[in-house]
Design an enzyme around this catalytic site. Structure first.
Site, PDB file in Angstrom:
ATOM      1  N   PRO A 109     -10.061  23.909  28.387  1.00 31.25           N
ATOM      2  CA  PRO A 109      -9.544  25.008  27.552  1.00 31.25           C
ATOM      3  C   PRO A 109      -8.192  25.564  28.001  1.00 31.25           C
ATOM      4  O   PRO A 109      -8.088  26.708  28.442  1.00 31.25           O
ATOM      5  CB  PRO A 109     -10.652  26.054  27.670  1.00 31.25           C
ATOM      6  N   CYS A 110      -7.147  24.781  27.803  1.00 35.47           N
ATOM      7  CA  CYS A 110      -5.810  25.258  28.146  1.00 35.47           C
ATOM      8  C   CYS A 110      -5.383  26.423  27.254  1.00 35.47           C
ATOM      9  O   CYS A 110      -4.441  27.153  27.582  1.00 35.47           O
ATOM     10  CB  CYS A 110      -4.793  24.125  28.082  1.00 35.47           C
TER      11      CYS A 110
END
Length: 352
Positions: free
Chosen positions: A317-318
């Site tokens: 989850p950047c």
């Protein structure tokens, strides 16, 4: 540059209201009919689940949608160049024709003039537009699992080599090479915020990206080089698993992904990705905070680079990383998607 679209709910509301504010900046592809329209189209409105939204005509064509004959999205508002109008009409009459500069010359058009006119109005040339319409149709057929020759015929490519080369520019290799080469498989996943491309083998997911991400061709090339594998259209059990988990995530029911991942990066980069996956859903962190978590507080820029190198969107989850001042900062899938994902996860966290 693509227009940053708001969320799909906002766009669907605009579609129902025929809101002119998005005219020329947002388009809807109707899955049930295969056409794309302006949001102001007077035709009967599609169901929400049959609507896909795009920020450009090129994206609509590349996804395999053909222009609506009622709202004529290719005929943008404002002063109309007669050359553009006439050639659009010609393309509508023969959408499967393999157009060339010789065809333009035979119709008494100067190819360079046509090129500039279409670039100015649509951002792509006439020949690119014609190829996208044919290729989009062929890609759609190929993804459904039919034989290559059938997809080639459906896309109206007389030359098999030409069709394979066109597919290779999008995916990376001619599917028939799977018979003699090691390969990864790629397939489309539909999500509420746009189609994604998943690439996997039988053991792990290698890539998950939004299809309109500008860096996607580069990422596919890099993946081929790193793995020594070709990429073809097709399904693996891993892609089925990813699709199931993504559906659970977007429905607000799944809070943790368990799909095995192939993380192609340096040890430092992989450590950054591990930290990203440890950020609780509904929470966000800054680049500097992540560097501190790793015990390397001076490595903020290196953390940012590792974050940008992520090729497995959402699962790694950047999007949960923001600037130290609270700004969203960059996101390869578009800031509007980053806002959507953060808000979606915030709502999910409240239900935990």
């Amino acid at each position: 540059m693509l227009f940053d679209l708001p969320d799909d709910d906002t766009l669907y509301t605009a579609l129902i209201a025929r809101d002119p504010a998005y005219d020329g900046f947002a388009f809807v592809g109707v899955k049930s009919t295969g056409v794309f329209c302006r949001l102001t189209c007077a035709a009967r409105k599609p169901k929400r689940e049959n609507s896909r939204f795009f920020s450009s005509i090129a994206a609509c064509l590349e996804a395999g949608f053909r222009p609506c004959k009622r709202c004529t999205p290719l005929a943008l508002s404002g002063e109309k160049d007669p050359t553009v109008t006439q050639l659009i009409d010609a393309l509508d009459r023969e959408p499967e024709k393999r157009w060339s500069e010789d065809d333009l010359l035979r119709l008494d058009y100067d190819p360079s003039t046509v090129r500039r006119a279409f670039k100015r109005q649509f951002g792509i040339t006439f020949l690119e537009m014609a190829r996208l319409r044919r290729l989009g149709k062929g890609m759609d057929v190929l993804a459904s699992g039919v034989k290559i020759i059938d997809a080639q015929i459906e896309a109206s490519y007389e030359s098999g080599s030409g069709f394979r080369a066109a597919i290779a520019r999008h995916i990376g290799v001619n599917p028939s090479q799977a018979r003699t080469h090691q390969f990864l498989k790629a397939d489309w996943l539909d999500t509420p915020i746009g189609s994604m491309l998943a690439v996997a083998d039988n053991y792990a997911l290698h890539l998950l990206e939004f299809c309109d991400r500008k860096a996607l061709p580069t990422e596919l090339t890099r993946l081929k080089n790193v793995t020594g594998s070709d990429i073809i259209m097709g399904r693996t059990p891993l892609i089925d698993r990813v699709e199931q988990e993504m559906n659970g995530y977007f429905s607000g029911q799944l809070f943790e992904f368990t799909t095995p991942l192939a993380q192609h990066g340096s040890l430092f980069t992989q450590k950054v990705w591990d930290v990203l996956r440890s950020i609780p859903i509904g929470d966000v962190q800054s680049y500097s905070a992540i560097a501190s978590m790793m015990g390397q507080s001076s490595a903020t820029r290196a953390v940012a680079r590792a974050n940008g190198a992520n090729q497995i969107s959402i699962i790694i989850p950047c999007h949960r990383v923001i600037g130290a001042d609270g700004s969203l900062t960059g996101y390869g899938g578009g800031l509007w998607r980053k806002r959507w994902l953060i808000e979606h996860e915030r709502r999910m966290s409240l239900r935990q």
